[in-house]
Each structure stands twice: as C-alpha cells, then as structure tokens.
Design a protein around this motif. Structure first.
Motif, PDB file in Angstrom:
ATOM      1  N   LEU A   1       1.016  -1.555   0.150  1.00  0.00           N
ATOM      2  CA  LEU A   1       0.159  -0.288   0.195  1.00  0.00           C
ATOM      3  C   LEU A   1       1.122   1.334  -0.086  1.00  0.00           C
ATOM      4  O   LEU A   1       1.595   1.569   0.592  1.00  0.00           O
ATOM      5  CB  LEU A   1      -0.920  -0.361   1.100  1.00  0.00           C
ATOM      6  CG  LEU A   1      -1.899  -1.252   1.563  1.00  0.00           C
ATOM      7  CD1 LEU A   1      -2.726  -1.009   2.334  1.00  0.00           C
ATOM      8  CD2 LEU A   1      -3.145  -1.234  -0.023  1.00  0.00           C
ATOM      9  N   GLN A   2       0.308   1.986  -0.854  1.00  0.00           N
ATOM     10  CA  GLN A   2       1.274   3.232  -0.962  1.00  0.00           C
ATOM     11  C   GLN A   2      -0.029   4.567  -0.296  1.00  0.00           C
ATOM     12  O   GLN A   2      -1.110   5.162  -1.441  1.00  0.00           O
ATOM     13  CB  GLN A   2       1.701   3.451  -2.667  1.00  0.00           C
ATOM     14  CG  GLN A   2       2.619   4.859  -2.524  1.00  0.00           C
ATOM     15  CD  GLN A   2       4.072   4.726  -2.086  1.00  0.00           C
ATOM     16  OE1 GLN A   2       4.738   3.654  -1.522  1.00  0.00           O
ATOM     17  NE2 GLN A   2       5.085   5.721  -2.238  1.00  0.00           N
ATOM     18  N   ALA A   3       0.562   5.794   0.231  1.00  0.00           N
ATOM     19  CA  ALA A   3      -0.379   6.576   0.584  1.00  0.00           C
ATOM     20  C   ALA A   3       0.143   7.688  -0.104  1.00  0.00           C
ATOM     21  O   ALA A   3       1.081   7.864  -0.137  1.00  0.00           O
ATOM     22  CB  ALA A   3      -0.979   6.666   1.733  1.00  0.00           C
TER      23      ALA A   3
ATOM     24  N   LEU B   1      -7.100  12.349   0.517  1.00  0.00           N
ATOM     25  CA  LEU B   1      -6.075  11.340   0.869  1.00  0.00           C
ATOM     26  C   LEU B   1      -6.198   9.893  -0.296  1.00  0.00           C
ATOM     27  O   LEU B   1      -7.366   9.332  -1.210  1.00  0.00           O
ATOM     28  CB  LEU B   1      -5.528  10.743   2.033  1.00  0.00           C
ATOM     29  CG  LEU B   1      -5.770  11.777   3.205  1.00  0.00           C
ATOM     30  CD1 LEU B   1      -5.245  10.910   3.814  1.00  0.00           C
ATOM     31  CD2 LEU B   1      -4.279  12.457   2.890  1.00  0.00           C
ATOM     32  N   SER B   2      -5.405   9.422  -0.781  1.00  0.00           N
ATOM     33  CA  SER B   2      -5.172   8.316  -1.740  1.00  0.00           C
ATOM     34  C   SER B   2      -4.136   7.087  -1.163  1.00  0.00           C
ATOM     35  O   SER B   2      -3.275   7.809  -0.792  1.00  0.00           O
ATOM     36  CB  SER B   2      -5.028   8.762  -3.122  1.00  0.00           C
ATOM     37  OG  SER B   2      -5.466  10.066  -4.303  1.00  0.00           O
ATOM     38  N   CYS B   3      -4.826   6.424  -1.560  1.00  0.00           N
ATOM     39  CA  CYS B   3      -3.774   4.723  -1.309  1.00  0.00           C
ATOM     40  C   CYS B   3      -3.606   3.470  -2.340  1.00  0.00           C
ATOM     41  O   CYS B   3      -4.887   3.239  -2.210  1.00  0.00           O
ATOM     42  CB  CYS B   3      -4.276   4.657   0.008  1.00  0.00           C
ATOM     43  SG  CYS B   3      -3.422   2.907   0.353  1.00  0.00           S
TER      44      CYS B   3
ATOM     45  N   GLY C   1       0.225  -5.401  -6.368  1.00  0.00           N
ATOM     46  CA  GLY C   1      -0.107  -6.834  -5.797  1.00  0.00           C
ATOM     47  C   GLY C   1      -1.653  -7.361  -5.743  1.00  0.00           C
ATOM     48  O   GLY C   1      -1.571  -8.463  -5.688  1.00  0.00           O
ATOM     49  N   GLY C   2      -2.181  -6.575  -6.390  1.00  0.00           N
ATOM     50  CA  GLY C   2      -3.135  -6.898  -6.954  1.00  0.00           C
ATOM     51  C   GLY C   2      -5.037  -6.859  -5.642  1.00  0.00           C
ATOM     52  O   GLY C   2      -4.315  -6.369  -4.170  1.00  0.00           O
ATOM     53  N   ILE C   3      -5.426  -6.274  -5.431  1.00  0.00           N
ATOM     54  CA  ILE C   3      -7.098  -6.426  -4.438  1.00  0.00           C
ATOM     55  C   ILE C   3      -7.600  -7.877  -4.195  1.00  0.00           C
ATOM     56  O   ILE C   3      -8.591  -8.032  -5.524  1.00  0.00           O
ATOM     57  CB  ILE C   3      -7.616  -5.039  -4.327  1.00  0.00           C
ATOM     58  CG1 ILE C   3      -6.980  -3.759  -3.985  1.00  0.00           C
ATOM     59  CG2 ILE C   3      -8.421  -5.631  -3.175  1.00  0.00           C
ATOM     60  CD1 ILE C   3      -7.280  -2.853  -4.639  1.00  0.00           C
TER      61      ILE C   3
ATOM     62  N   ASN D   1      -7.437   0.237  -8.822  1.00  0.00           N
ATOM     63  CA  ASN D   1      -6.556  -0.589  -6.950  1.00  0.00           C
ATOM     64  C   ASN D   1      -6.550   0.816  -6.213  1.00  0.00           C
ATOM     65  O   ASN D   1      -5.165   0.523  -5.734  1.00  0.00           O
ATOM     66  CB  ASN D   1      -4.982  -1.496  -7.312  1.00  0.00           C
ATOM     67  CG  ASN D   1      -5.724  -2.810  -8.265  1.00  0.00           C
ATOM     68  OD1 ASN D   1      -6.650  -2.693  -8.216  1.00  0.00           O
ATOM     69  ND2 ASN D   1      -4.332  -3.378  -8.909  1.00  0.00           N
ATOM     70  N   THR D   2      -6.758   1.881  -5.784  1.00  0.00           N
ATOM     71  CA  THR D   2      -7.255   2.837  -5.291  1.00  0.00           C
ATOM     72  C   THR D   2      -8.417   3.106  -4.412  1.00  0.00           C
ATOM     73  O   THR D   2      -9.320   2.865  -4.648  1.00  0.00           O
ATOM     74  CB  THR D   2      -6.472   3.972  -6.180  1.00  0.00           C
ATOM     75  OG1 THR D   2      -5.648   3.748  -6.494  1.00  0.00           O
ATOM     76  CG2 THR D   2      -6.499   5.014  -5.259  1.00  0.00           C
ATOM     77  N   VAL D   3      -7.641   3.355  -2.748  1.00  0.00           N
ATOM     78  CA  VAL D   3      -9.236   3.679  -1.409  1.00  0.00           C
ATOM     79  C   VAL D   3      -8.486   5.684  -1.837  1.00  0.00           C
ATOM     80  O   VAL D   3      -7.628   5.934  -1.677  1.00  0.00           O
ATOM     81  CB  VAL D   3      -8.917   2.758  -0.502  1.00  0.00           C
ATOM     82  CG1 VAL D   3      -7.465   3.088   0.286  1.00  0.00           C
ATOM     83  CG2 VAL D   3      -9.450   3.371   0.662  1.00  0.00           C
TER      84      VAL D   3
END
Length: 121
Positions: free
Chosen positions: A3-5, A19-21, A25-27, A76-78
């Motif tokens: 995960l990369q915020a 903010l994005s994360c 490696g796939g969710i 693939n982002t929250v």
C-alpha cells in the motif's frame, strides 16, 4: 498487498483534502481497506474502513460527518475525502488492509507508509 499513501499536505482550517492509497500486488477478493491516523504524541487511531466491493463502510464516530471513504478497484485505489478540516486533524495518515472492515479496524494485515496532513488555524 503493498500500500502506498499520498495526497497529504498543508491546508487551512475549513479546507478539504483527498488522500489516496494505491495497492499493488492486486486487491484480492474480500480484502478490505481503510485509514488510520497518528497525531503528534498520540496513539494511532482508526479513521474509516471500506469492504472489498465498497458496499460497506465503517467510520470512527468523531469523523463520520466530515470524512468519506471510497474505493476504485479498477485503479486498485482507496480514497479518503476529508472536508471541513480542523487543526486537531493534523496527523500522519496511514492506509491499511485486512480481510474485512472489522479486520482492518482491529488487526490490519497490511500497512502503507504514512502521508502527513497539517491543518493550520
């Protein structure tokens, strides 16, 4: 899952940030995502979590009226949309992953590096 915020920064009180994360490696199906924060001199606290399909969300009571969590599995982002920010929202924000929204809140399996949010008065 890694995960990369990102998206932190300096904002005036009353302002907004998103903010994005990004997950690499796939969710995997069933993998929930969420956010925590840690203010200077305080313990890390839970902010919000979202289920793998976005159908279920869970917030800390003190933040549910101003923060919104969402996700885009195609990217693939929250995300964490934060509105009406207050100086007490100043903290390092971390994204986290787990097997359920409860899992994210109680026993995260993955952590991203933090992104600093500073709210000036």
């Amino acid at each position: 899952v890694q995960l990369q915020a990102s998206g932190g920064g300096l904002v005036q009180a009353g302002g907004s940030l998103r903010l994005s994360c990004a997950a690499s490696g796939g969710i995997a199906s069933g993998y929930a995502l969420g956010w925590f924060r840690q203010a200077p001199g305080k313990e890390r606290e839970f902010v919000a979590a979202i289920s793998w399909n976005g159908a279920s969300t869970f917030y800390a009571d003190s933040m549910k009226s101003r923060f919104t969590i969402s996700r885009d599995n195609a990217k693939n982002t929250v995300y964490l949309q934060m509105n009406n920010l207050k100086p007490e929202d100043t903290a390092v924000y971390y994204c986290a992953g787990g097997l359920s929204t409860a899992g994210v809140r109680q026993t995260p399996r993955s952590w991203g590096q933090g992104t600093l949010v500073t709210v000036s008065s």
